[in-house]
Scaffold this motif. Structure first.
Motif, short mmCIF file in Angstrom:
data_model
loop_
_atom_site.label_atom_id
_atom_site.label_comp_id
_atom_site.label_asym_id
_atom_site.label_seq_id
_atom_site.Cartn_x
_atom_site.Cartn_y
_atom_site.Cartn_z
N ASP A 22 5.34 -15.18 -33.30
CA ASP A 22 4.46 -13.86 -33.11
C ASP A 22 3.40 -14.28 -31.97
O ASP A 22 2.31 -14.09 -32.19
N GLU A 23 4.12 -14.40 -30.71
CA GLU A 23 3.10 -14.52 -29.59
C GLU A 23 3.33 -13.48 -28.60
O GLU A 23 4.41 -12.87 -28.41
N ARG A 24 2.30 -13.26 -27.90
CA ARG A 24 2.16 -12.23 -26.84
C ARG A 24 1.94 -12.81 -25.76
O ARG A 24 0.55 -13.22 -25.47
N ILE A 25 2.80 -13.18 -24.46
CA ILE A 25 2.54 -14.14 -23.49
C ILE A 25 2.54 -13.21 -22.26
O ILE A 25 3.75 -12.80 -22.11
N ILE A 26 1.87 -13.42 -21.34
CA ILE A 26 2.01 -13.03 -19.93
C ILE A 26 2.32 -14.22 -19.10
O ILE A 26 1.17 -14.80 -19.15
N ALA A 27 2.99 -14.24 -18.17
CA ALA A 27 3.57 -15.51 -17.25
C ALA A 27 3.55 -15.10 -16.12
O ALA A 27 4.22 -13.79 -15.51
N GLY A 28 3.29 -15.98 -15.07
CA GLY A 28 3.54 -15.68 -13.77
C GLY A 28 2.59 -16.76 -12.88
O GLY A 28 1.95 -17.45 -13.14
N ILE A 29 2.80 -16.46 -11.50
CA ILE A 29 2.14 -17.13 -10.49
C ILE A 29 0.78 -16.44 -10.23
O ILE A 29 0.54 -15.31 -9.84
N ALA A 30 -0.48 -17.02 -10.54
CA ALA A 30 -1.62 -16.69 -10.48
C ALA A 30 -2.32 -16.91 -9.10
O ALA A 30 -2.92 -16.15 -8.57
N ALA A 31 -1.77 -17.53 -8.42
CA ALA A 31 -2.29 -18.02 -6.86
C ALA A 31 -1.03 -18.66 -6.15
O ALA A 31 -0.77 -19.72 -6.83
N PRO A 32 -0.58 -18.16 -5.13
CA PRO A 32 0.47 -18.95 -4.13
C PRO A 32 0.02 -20.14 -3.58
O PRO A 32 -1.23 -20.13 -3.10
N PHE A 33 0.73 -20.76 -3.10
CA PHE A 33 0.35 -22.11 -2.38
C PHE A 33 1.05 -21.77 -0.86
O PHE A 33 1.83 -21.29 -0.65
N ASP A 34 0.06 -22.27 -0.10
CA ASP A 34 0.68 -22.11 1.61
C ASP A 34 1.10 -20.72 2.17
O ASP A 34 1.90 -20.70 3.28
N GLY A 35 0.33 -19.55 1.25
CA GLY A 35 0.72 -18.29 1.73
C GLY A 35 -0.57 -17.81 2.34
O GLY A 35 -1.30 -17.48 1.50
#
Length: 187
Positions: A22-35
């Motif tokens: 029973d997990e509610r997870i948001i995932a992703g790239i929070a800050a890009p490198f070298d962009g």
């Protein structure tokens, strides 16, 4: 109050995932490198780049205590907390467990329907390098204070939510979320 705290925002690539827990997870790239990102803030106008390794100390020292906020609002309760922060080739990857609160549930639904589709980091620059004209800044170490769900991003499409998962079985890939938005725009 964090006097040197600045914010950088990136769009989300949404993916909703489900598992048996029973997990509610948001995932992703929070800050890009070298962009490079064009910044216009109280610090001035300049181009900013974050280098790989900039978040290593934060991850090591307090990675599981980084909070997820809504719109960088420190006056309300957080929406969740980090369960995973790691540096990947494309940037700072983050997974946040969304709390079982009214605000958490509302935020999760806004992410699912594409209304909130960007992430933003709140940080203090620890180590930075400026060019001679002070128009380009490279961040080599930052103290990550928080990550927020927001409306508009500074880093374009480079930093994004890549997914979300919940035990209710609701799953939506980034492509499905974009298609859903296109269909809503046509109607």
């Amino acid at each position: 109050m964090h006097s040197n705290l600045v914010h950088r925002t990136t769009p989300l690539r949404l993916e909703l995932r489900s598992d048996a827990v029973d997990e509610r997870i948001i995932a992703g790239i929070a800050a890009p490198f070298d962009g490079p990102a064009e910044i216009d803030s109280y610090e001035g106008r300049f181009t900013e780049t974050i280098r790989r390794g900039a978040f290593a100390k934060t991850i090591r020292e307090r990675g599981d205590r980084v909070k997820l906020l809504g719109l960088h609002n420190r006056q309300t309760m957080p929406l969740g907390r980090a369960v995973l922060l790691e540096e990947r080739s494309e940037g700072l990857y983050a997974e946040f467990r969304i709390s079982q609160t009214q605000a958490g549930s509302e935020a999760l639904e806004l992410v699912r329907d594409g209304t909130l589709d960007q992430l933003s980091i709140g940080f203090r620059a620890i180590s930075e390098v400026w060019d001679r004209t002070r128009t380009r800044r490279t961040l080599t170490e930052v103290a990550l204070s928080e990550v927020s769900l927001v409306l508009e991003g500074a880093y374009g499409g480079a930093a994004a939510i890549s997914g979300s998962r919940s035990a209710d079985g609701h799953t939506l890939t980034a492509e499905q979320a974009q298609m859903r938005l296109r269909l809503l725009e046509l109607n």
